[in-house]
Write a protein that holds these residues in place. Structure first.
Motif, mmCIF file in Angstrom:
data_model
loop_
_atom_site.group_PDB
_atom_site.id
_atom_site.type_symbol
_atom_site.label_atom_id
_atom_site.label_comp_id
_atom_site.label_asym_id
_atom_site.label_seq_id
_atom_site.Cartn_x
_atom_site.Cartn_y
_atom_site.Cartn_z
ATOM 1 N N VAL A 1 0.830 -1.200 0.000
ATOM 2 C CA VAL A 1 0.000 0.000 0.000
ATOM 3 C C VAL A 1 0.868 1.254 0.000
ATOM 4 O O VAL A 1 0.587 2.228 -0.711
ATOM 5 C CB VAL A 1 -0.954 -0.024 1.218
ATOM 6 N N GLN A 2 1.932 1.244 0.780
ATOM 7 C CA GLN A 2 2.808 2.423 0.844
ATOM 8 C C GLN A 2 3.563 2.637 -0.471
ATOM 9 O O GLN A 2 3.727 3.784 -0.924
ATOM 10 C CB GLN A 2 3.774 2.270 2.016
ATOM 11 N N LEU A 3 4.009 1.567 -1.090
ATOM 12 C CA LEU A 3 4.690 1.697 -2.372
ATOM 13 C C LEU A 3 3.748 2.235 -3.446
ATOM 14 O O LEU A 3 4.147 3.054 -4.283
ATOM 15 C CB LEU A 3 5.276 0.348 -2.798
ATOM 16 N N ARG A 4 2.517 1.777 -3.420
ATOM 17 C CA ARG A 4 1.537 2.285 -4.386
ATOM 18 C C ARG A 4 1.302 3.781 -4.161
ATOM 19 O O ARG A 4 1.183 4.549 -5.122
ATOM 20 C CB ARG A 4 0.228 1.506 -4.259
ATOM 21 N N TYR A 5 1.225 4.179 -2.918
ATOM 22 C CA TYR A 5 1.045 5.600 -2.567
ATOM 23 C C TYR A 5 2.206 6.438 -3.104
ATOM 24 O O TYR A 5 2.009 7.492 -3.718
ATOM 25 C CB TYR A 5 0.942 5.706 -1.058
#
Length: 271
Positions: A261-265
């Protein structure tokens, strides 16, 4: 366990402790003092003993009744027993996702206010943990039911496979903070797991700080590891190893979800 942390909210905790459920799923029975009708939130797992305890609290001495059943999001530790319970007490089951609702019930709508025998309950869309997460506002109690958006202990996992999104989550924290700011008296948090939160605004602020610190750690890992792409499984695994070096084996899938999720953000260019 049964407890009443606010005048209109009674907790019935399921006996399903674990790394993701803490000491068990919190089922909330919401009823105005002296009223007969109630709303049951998150009936929890398909556990006959737990559902019987919930029914006992909801129906009381036999003069009470269940006006409705609501689930805060799709996860089975909140929903597996919901349809069975709603059918047993003859109440409509509602959720954001239509497939979780009973056939005669409409999905929950953001901004909707439920009137349960004189008890107003506001529905707030608070996605981030999952795409369908909602919180419930009890203005009469200065309380918010937060589902898994804010927990009574530890931090929330953002579940990528269920539409979890960091941008949505930060916006949801801001929304909860805005509700807390409407009163000078601390708002109580009634979470989906863990104990009641005496000062929800303070917890929300701490959650936001924690999320941004984790995001900085992920940025630093990407810079240090000089990795080629944020979508490759090997990249995710490497970042998990750097940011969560001591994670228990049972919590590794949750850490992986959070990193994704953080990488996508970050890939969207979000700050």
């Amino acid at each position: 366990m049964t407890a009443a942390p606010t005048p209109s909210a009674t907790l019935v905790r399921a006996d399903n402790p674990g790394p993701m459920t803490l000491d068990g799923t919190n089922t909330w029975v919401l009823r105005a003092p002296g009223a007969r009708a109630c709303l049951v939130v998150d009936p929890g797992p398909d556990d006959a003993a737990h559902l019987a305890r919930v029914a006992e609290v909801a129906l009381g001495d036999g003069r009470g009744w269940v006006a409705g059943v609501v689930v805060t999001h799709r996860h089975a530790d909140h929903t597996a027993g919901a349809a069975l319970f709603a059918g047993a007490v003859g109440a409509p089951l509602r959720a954001v996702l239509p497939e979780l609702c009973s056939p005669d019930a409409e999905p929950l709508r953001d901004g909707e206010v439920l009137d349960v025998d004189g008890l107003p309950i506001g529905i707030l869309a608070t996605p981030g943990h999952t795409s369908d997460s909602v919180s419930l506002h009890l203005p009469s109690d200065r309380a918010l039911l937060t589902g898994d958006t804010v927990l009574g202990a530890g931090s929330t996992v953002l579940m990528e496979r269920d539409g979890g999104d960091l941008g949505d989550y930060l916006a949801s924290l801001d929304r909860l903070a805005a509700v807390c700011a409407t009163t000078t008296t601390p708002v109580v948090g009634l979470p989906g797991h863990g104990p009641a939160i005496e000062d929800l605004a303070a917890r929300v602020s701490a959650y936001r700080t924690h999320r941004l610190e984790r995001l900085d750690e992920v940025r630093a890992a990407l810079d240090t590891l000089v990795l080629p792409t944020a979508t490759d499984d090997a990249v995710v695994s490497a970042v998990v190893g750097r940011v969560y070096p001591d994670v228990e084996v049972g919590l590794l899938p949750a850490a992986t979800q959070s990193v994704r999720v953080q990488l996508r953000y970050l890939a969207r260019g979000s700050n």
